[in-house]
Design a protein around this motif. Sequence first.
Motif, PDB file in Angstrom:
ATOM      1  N   UNK A   1       0.796  -1.235   0.000  1.00 49.27           N
ATOM      2  CA  UNK A   1       0.000   0.000   0.000  1.00 49.27           C
ATOM      3  C   UNK A   1       0.828   1.285   0.000  1.00 49.27           C
ATOM      4  N   UNK A   2       2.064   1.224   0.430  1.00 45.57           N
ATOM      5  CA  UNK A   2       2.893   2.425   0.444  1.00 45.57           C
ATOM      6  C   UNK A   2       3.534   2.712  -0.926  1.00 45.57           C
ATOM      7  N   UNK A   3       3.399   1.792  -1.864  1.00 42.78           N
ATOM      8  CA  UNK A   3       3.996   1.938  -3.189  1.00 42.78           C
ATOM      9  C   UNK A   3       3.056   2.688  -4.128  1.00 42.78           C
ATOM     10  N   UNK A   4       3.610   3.720  -4.760  1.00 37.44           N
ATOM     11  CA  UNK A   4       2.875   4.496  -5.752  1.00 37.44           C
ATOM     12  C   UNK A   4       3.467   4.174  -7.118  1.00 37.44           C
ATOM     13  N   UNK A   5       2.593   3.983  -8.107  1.00 36.64           N
ATOM     14  CA  UNK A   5       3.056   3.708  -9.459  1.00 36.64           C
ATOM     15  C   UNK A   5       2.325   4.620 -10.426  1.00 36.64           C
ATOM     16  N   UNK A   6       3.061   5.149 -11.407  1.00 34.38           N
ATOM     17  CA  UNK A   6       2.471   6.023 -12.423  1.00 34.38           C
ATOM     18  C   UNK A   6       3.166   5.776 -13.757  1.00 34.38           C
ATOM     19  N   UNK A   7       2.478   6.168 -14.830  1.00 39.04           N
ATOM     20  CA  UNK A   7       3.044   6.088 -16.171  1.00 39.04           C
ATOM     21  C   UNK A   7       3.342   7.484 -16.683  1.00 39.04           C
ATOM     22  N   UNK A   8       4.346   7.582 -17.545  1.00 38.02           N
ATOM     23  CA  UNK A   8       4.716   8.861 -18.154  1.00 38.02           C
ATOM     24  C   UNK A   8       4.782   8.682 -19.662  1.00 38.02           C
ATOM     25  N   UNK A   9       4.111   9.591 -20.367  1.00 38.55           N
ATOM     26  CA  UNK A   9       4.241   9.680 -21.817  1.00 38.55           C
ATOM     27  C   UNK A   9       3.985  11.114 -22.235  1.00 38.55           C
ATOM     28  N   UNK A  10       4.919  11.672 -22.969  1.00 39.76           N
ATOM     29  CA  UNK A  10       4.747  13.034 -23.484  1.00 39.76           C
ATOM     30  C   UNK A  10       3.866  13.051 -24.724  1.00 39.76           C
ATOM     31  N   UNK A  11       3.611  11.887 -25.296  1.00 40.31           N
ATOM     32  CA  UNK A  11       2.831  11.780 -26.527  1.00 40.31           C
ATOM     33  C   UNK A  11       1.335  11.831 -26.213  1.00 40.31           C
ATOM     34  N   UNK A  12       0.627  12.875 -26.680  1.00 44.37           N
ATOM     35  CA  UNK A  12      -0.810  12.985 -26.415  1.00 44.37           C
ATOM     36  C   UNK A  12      -1.617  11.814 -26.978  1.00 44.37           C
ATOM     37  N   UNK A  13      -1.148  11.209 -28.057  1.00 46.88           N
ATOM     38  CA  UNK A  13      -1.849  10.058 -28.643  1.00 46.88           C
ATOM     39  C   UNK A  13      -1.784   8.865 -27.688  1.00 46.88           C
ATOM     40  N   UNK A  14      -0.616   8.628 -27.116  1.00 45.15           N
ATOM     41  CA  UNK A  14      -0.479   7.530 -26.148  1.00 45.15           C
ATOM     42  C   UNK A  14      -1.278   7.833 -24.890  1.00 45.15           C
ATOM     43  N   UNK A  15      -1.235   9.056 -24.408  1.00 46.18           N
ATOM     44  CA  UNK A  15      -2.021   9.431 -23.232  1.00 46.18           C
ATOM     45  C   UNK A  15      -3.503   9.144 -23.468  1.00 46.18           C
ATOM     46  N   UNK A  16      -4.014   9.538 -24.629  1.00 49.71           N
ATOM     47  CA  UNK A  16      -5.422   9.307 -24.960  1.00 49.71           C
ATOM     48  C   UNK A  16      -5.717   7.809 -25.056  1.00 49.71           C
ATOM     49  N   UNK A  17      -4.811   7.068 -25.685  1.00 45.63           N
ATOM     50  CA  UNK A  17      -5.001   5.622 -25.804  1.00 45.63           C
ATOM     51  C   UNK A  17      -5.084   4.985 -24.416  1.00 45.63           C
ATOM     52  N   UNK A  18      -4.203   5.384 -23.509  1.00 43.78           N
ATOM     53  CA  UNK A  18      -4.217   4.825 -22.149  1.00 43.78           C
ATOM     54  C   UNK A  18      -5.507   5.181 -21.418  1.00 43.78           C
ATOM     55  N   UNK A  19      -6.023   6.391 -21.663  1.00 44.57           N
ATOM     56  CA  UNK A  19      -7.320   6.769 -21.069  1.00 44.57           C
ATOM     57  C   UNK A  19      -8.455   5.948 -21.689  1.00 44.57           C
ATOM     58  N   UNK A  20      -8.467   5.849 -23.015  1.00 40.35           N
ATOM     59  CA  UNK A  20      -9.530   5.118 -23.711  1.00 40.35           C
ATOM     60  C   UNK A  20      -9.562   3.640 -23.347  1.00 40.35           C
ATOM     61  N   UNK A  21      -8.397   3.066 -23.083  1.00 41.09           N
ATOM     62  CA  UNK A  21      -8.307   1.647 -22.726  1.00 41.09           C
ATOM     63  C   UNK A  21      -8.495   1.402 -21.229  1.00 41.09           C
ATOM     64  N   UNK A  22      -8.787   2.440 -20.479  1.00 38.23           N
ATOM     65  CA  UNK A  22      -9.008   2.382 -19.026  1.00 38.23           C
ATOM     66  C   UNK A  22      -7.748   2.078 -18.227  1.00 38.23           C
ATOM     67  N   UNK A  23      -6.590   2.106 -18.846  1.00 37.01           N
ATOM     68  CA  UNK A  23      -5.342   1.941 -18.094  1.00 37.01           C
ATOM     69  C   UNK A  23      -5.205   3.109 -17.122  1.00 37.01           C
TER      70      UNK A  23
END
Length: 107
Positions: free
Chosen positions: A73-95
């Motif tokens: 529970x103390x571990x935080x995880x996040x993804x980074x992408x500067x590409x707006x297309x990848x960001x949108x894809x990750x949102x659309x896929x519920x990631x």
Amino acid sequence: MLASITRLRAGITVLRLTGVLDVRSYPEVRDSVMKAAIDADPALIVDVDELEARDDHVWAVFTSARWDIQQWPEMVMALVSADPVIQKRLRDLSVARYLPVYPTVAA
């Protein structure tokens, strides 16, 4: 072949993944994320800017890893992408529903 480079930045582990994410490399990517999470303290940022996903469904590797990491529970995880297309894809896929997605490591 996927190459991963881990570097510490202000007490946060940044895992940069480079290469192709597909069905064959999925286990290697998942193992790299899990190993980095074990060594991370207190957060893991996975930079996917140099990762080429061959199919949309393979992005689920990060959701899968997050489910296992949530046992810490103390571990935080996040993804980074500067590409707006990848960001949108990750949102659309519920990631992005399970993992925050940021445009930069600093964010």
